[in-house]
Scaffold this motif. Sequence first.
Motif, short mmCIF file in Angstrom:
data_model
loop_
_atom_site.label_atom_id
_atom_site.label_comp_id
_atom_site.label_asym_id
_atom_site.label_seq_id
_atom_site.Cartn_x
_atom_site.Cartn_y
_atom_site.Cartn_z
N VAL A 56 70.96 149.13 44.27
CA VAL A 56 70.37 147.80 44.37
C VAL A 56 68.99 147.88 43.74
CG1 VAL A 56 69.74 145.94 45.94
CG2 VAL A 56 71.61 147.48 46.54
N GLN A 57 68.65 146.88 42.93
CA GLN A 57 67.34 146.92 42.28
C GLN A 57 66.63 145.58 42.41
OE1 GLN A 57 67.82 147.83 38.14
NE2 GLN A 57 68.77 145.89 37.64
N ALA A 58 65.31 145.64 42.33
CA ALA A 58 64.46 144.45 42.31
C ALA A 58 63.70 144.47 41.00
CB ALA A 58 63.51 144.46 43.49
N PHE B 8 61.16 141.76 33.81
CA PHE B 8 62.42 142.51 33.93
C PHE B 8 62.18 144.01 34.09
CE2 PHE B 8 63.45 138.67 31.53
CZ PHE B 8 64.36 138.09 32.41
N GLU B 9 61.05 144.37 34.66
CA GLU B 9 60.76 145.75 34.98
C GLU B 9 61.26 146.03 36.39
OE1 GLU B 9 56.55 145.41 34.60
OE2 GLU B 9 56.56 146.15 32.55
N ILE B 10 61.73 147.25 36.63
CA ILE B 10 62.20 147.62 37.95
C ILE B 10 61.00 147.87 38.85
CG2 ILE B 10 63.50 149.31 39.28
CD1 ILE B 10 65.18 149.80 36.74
N VAL B 11 60.93 147.11 39.95
CA VAL B 11 59.83 147.28 40.90
C VAL B 11 60.34 147.77 42.26
CG1 VAL B 11 58.32 145.62 39.75
CG2 VAL B 11 59.91 144.82 41.52
N GLY B 12 61.65 147.94 42.39
CA GLY B 12 62.24 148.48 43.61
C GLY B 12 63.66 148.95 43.33
N ALA C 292 62.83 142.58 48.30
CA ALA C 292 63.89 141.74 47.72
C ALA C 292 65.16 142.04 48.50
CB ALA C 292 64.08 142.05 46.25
N THR C 293 65.80 141.02 48.98
CA THR C 293 67.05 141.18 49.73
C THR C 293 68.19 140.66 48.86
OG1 THR C 293 65.88 140.90 51.82
CG2 THR C 293 68.27 140.59 51.85
N ALA C 294 69.11 141.55 48.54
CA ALA C 294 70.25 141.19 47.68
C ALA C 294 71.49 141.00 48.55
CB ALA C 294 70.50 142.29 46.65
N ARG C 295 72.23 139.92 48.27
CA ARG C 295 73.53 139.69 48.90
C ARG C 295 74.60 139.88 47.83
NH1 ARG C 295 70.59 135.33 50.62
NH2 ARG C 295 71.78 133.91 49.32
N PHE C 296 75.66 140.61 48.19
CA PHE C 296 76.72 140.89 47.21
C PHE C 296 78.04 141.14 47.92
CE2 PHE C 296 74.54 144.75 48.35
CZ PHE C 296 75.52 145.73 48.47
N GLN C 297 79.12 141.01 47.15
CA GLN C 297 80.46 141.29 47.63
C GLN C 297 81.04 142.46 46.85
OE1 GLN C 297 82.74 137.72 47.10
NE2 GLN C 297 82.31 137.00 49.17
N VAL D 31 65.38 145.80 49.67
CA VAL D 31 64.71 146.83 48.87
C VAL D 31 63.21 146.59 48.94
CG1 VAL D 31 64.46 147.80 46.56
CG2 VAL D 31 66.68 146.94 47.30
N ARG D 32 62.46 147.61 49.29
CA ARG D 32 60.99 147.52 49.25
C ARG D 32 60.53 147.59 47.80
NH1 ARG D 32 57.99 150.50 53.95
NH2 ARG D 32 56.56 150.52 52.21
N THR D 33 59.50 146.85 47.47
CA THR D 33 59.04 146.78 46.07
C THR D 33 57.58 147.21 45.96
OG1 THR D 33 58.39 144.46 46.30
CG2 THR D 33 60.64 144.90 45.58
N THR D 34 57.21 147.57 44.73
CA THR D 34 55.83 147.99 44.46
C THR D 34 54.94 146.82 44.08
OG1 THR D 34 56.42 148.44 42.16
CG2 THR D 34 56.54 150.29 43.71
N MET D 35 55.54 145.70 43.72
CA MET D 35 54.80 144.48 43.39
C MET D 35 55.71 143.28 43.65
SD MET D 35 54.90 144.75 39.16
CE MET D 35 53.19 144.73 39.15
N GLN D 36 55.22 142.09 43.43
CA GLN D 36 55.98 140.87 43.69
C GLN D 36 57.27 140.87 42.87
OE1 GLN D 36 55.28 138.06 45.68
NE2 GLN D 36 57.28 137.30 45.05
N PRO D 37 58.44 140.82 43.54
CA PRO D 37 59.70 140.78 42.79
C PRO D 37 60.04 139.36 42.33
CG PRO D 37 60.17 140.86 45.13
CD PRO D 37 58.67 140.93 44.97
#
Length: 139
Positions: A91-93, A98-102, A73-78, A122-128
């Motif tokens: 940063v979370q995925a 709504f479980e944290i997977v990354g 999951a790639t997050a963009r933020f300011q 963020v690398r994830t453990t399952m599909q984000p």
Amino acid sequence: MTTSSGSTLPAPDLDERYGRTPDSRRRGRLIAWGAGIAVALVFLAWVVWAGLDGTAPKLEVRDTGYQLTESTATARFQVTVDPGTAVRCAVQALNEQFEIVGWKVVDLPPSDERTRGFVETVRTTMQPNTGLIYRCWLP
């Protein structure tokens, strides 16, 4: 007032009977002054505490978007912060439940700019289902 034997009893002092003596008035004034001083001290302590808090750098974070793949999951933020201030962000995925997977903590170096944009993967453990900022703080 007379008794059944015909003798007269002295009239009771009503102020003394109902606790309105000079000692009780003095005690009441002391309690009122003590309560007033206590309220003033609490107010003064609050003013000092609130005044000292105003010198801390202000930090604002805003999610601007995300991109998903099967395992990232790639997050963009300011981030908006006073120039020259370092920031740390988590940063979370999340998945559909709504479980944290990354999860990833990133350090953002100080800069001369007040508002800056960032992109973190963020690398994830399952599909984000989403990628976003959990929280940012001043280290």
